[in-house]
Scaffold this active site. Structure first.
Site, PDB file in Angstrom:
ATOM      1  CB  CYS A   8     -26.989 -12.384 -70.568  1.00  0.00           C
ATOM      2  SG  CYS A   8     -26.637 -10.863 -71.466  1.00  0.00           S
ATOM      3  CG  ASN A  11     -26.700  -5.523 -70.613  1.00  0.00           C
ATOM      4  OD1 ASN A  11     -26.623  -4.321 -70.332  1.00  0.00           O
ATOM      5  ND2 ASN A  11     -27.859  -6.083 -70.878  1.00  0.00           N
ATOM      6  CB  CYS A  13     -26.075 -11.575 -77.187  1.00  0.00           C
ATOM      7  SG  CYS A  13     -24.545 -11.287 -78.084  1.00  0.00           S
ATOM      8  NE  ARG A  14     -26.725 -15.167 -73.370  1.00  0.00           N
ATOM      9  CZ  ARG A  14     -26.043 -15.844 -72.461  1.00  0.00           C
ATOM     10  NH1 ARG A  14     -26.437 -17.066 -72.130  1.00  0.00           N
ATOM     11  NH2 ARG A  14     -24.987 -15.316 -71.877  1.00  0.00           N
ATOM     12  CB  SER A  15     -29.842  -9.644 -70.603  1.00  0.00           C
ATOM     13  OG  SER A  15     -28.701  -8.860 -70.751  1.00  0.00           O
ATOM     14  CG  ASP A 122     -23.466 -16.063 -75.178  1.00  0.00           C
ATOM     15  OD1 ASP A 122     -23.869 -15.255 -76.046  1.00  0.00           O
ATOM     16  OD2 ASP A 122     -22.761 -15.738 -74.220  1.00  0.00           O
TER      17      ASP A 122
HETATM   18  P1  4NP Z   1     -24.463 -12.141 -73.850  1.00  0.00           P
HETATM   19  O1  4NP Z   1     -23.342 -12.654 -74.863  1.00  0.00           O
HETATM   20  O2  4NP Z   1     -24.053 -12.618 -72.481  1.00  0.00           O
HETATM   21  O3  4NP Z   1     -25.699 -12.798 -74.336  1.00  0.00           O
HETATM   22  O4  4NP Z   1     -24.481 -10.634 -73.986  1.00  0.00           O
HETATM   23  C1  4NP Z   1     -21.965 -12.426 -74.660  1.00  0.00           C
HETATM   24  C2  4NP Z   1     -21.397 -11.270 -75.116  1.00  0.00           C
HETATM   25  C3  4NP Z   1     -20.033 -11.071 -74.961  1.00  0.00           C
HETATM   26  C4  4NP Z   1     -19.262 -12.027 -74.350  1.00  0.00           C
HETATM   27  C5  4NP Z   1     -19.830 -13.182 -73.875  1.00  0.00           C
HETATM   28  C6  4NP Z   1     -21.189 -13.376 -74.039  1.00  0.00           C
HETATM   29  N1  4NP Z   1     -17.858 -11.841 -74.217  1.00  0.00           N
HETATM   30  O5  4NP Z   1     -17.187 -12.749 -73.712  1.00  0.00           O
HETATM   31  O6  4NP Z   1     -17.354 -10.788 -74.578  1.00  0.00           O
END
Ligand code: 4NP
Length: 153
Positions: A8, A11, A13-15, A122
């Site tokens: 993702c 790294n 939340c989702r992955s 997300d």
């Molecule tokens: P992820 O979510 O891609 O599912 O881990 C996010 C976590 C942090 C950010 C964006 C998406 N960020 O912009 O910091």
């Protein structure tokens, strides 16, 4: 050995959620010696951090352990034999732009039984970790079935 990498943006939340859910499915199927599961982000903002509180909470509610730390995708992750599983089209495009075409680069929800959503939204922005968990669970179930069939496991 089959390698599966969930990718993702951050790294956190989702992955990591997909990694933990898929690892549990692999363990429950008795395939831990044959399938190695990992996750990484295309971005570097959260490297070294624990998974987001929302991801840790939903995993623990479902009795799934996870203590991984965020890391960024590395060139050696893109082994042509590995399964690279992106959470959304943006992650997939970022990987293709940086590393070129890959024979097993897919979106997680390509493997889901539901067909109305292609991208895992997300939860960093939506805060809807329960919905993301349901999508991730559906995609991971289909992914494991596909890998078992293709790899004869
Ligand atoms: P992820 O979510 O891609 O599912 O881990 C996010 C976590 C942090 C950010 C964006 C998406 N960020 O912009 O910091």
């Amino acid at each position: 050995m089959v390698r599966v990498l969930f990718v993702c943006l951050g790294n956190i939340c989702r992955s990591p959620m997909a990694e933990a859910v898929f690892q549990k499915m692999v363990d429950d199927a008795g395939l831990s010696d044959q399938i190695v599961v990992d996750s990484a982000g295309t971005g570097s903002w959260h490297v070294g951090e624990k998974a987001h509180r929302g991801t840790r909470r939903i995993l623990s509610q479902h009795g799934i352990a996870y203590d991984g730390r965020a890391r960024q995708v590395r060139p050696q992750d893109m082994d042509p034999k590995s399964y690279i599983i992106a959470m959304d089209a943006s992650n997939l495009n970022d990987l293709q732009r940086q590393y070129g075409n890959h024979p097993h680069l897919h979106r997680l929800l390509d493997f889901a039984s539901q067909t109305n959503v292609q991208d895992v939204p997300d939860p960093y922005y939506t805060d809807n970790f329960e919905y993301v968990y349901r999508l991730v669970n559906d995609g991971c179930r289909g992914l494991l079935a596909t890998i078992r069939e293709r790899e004869g496991l």
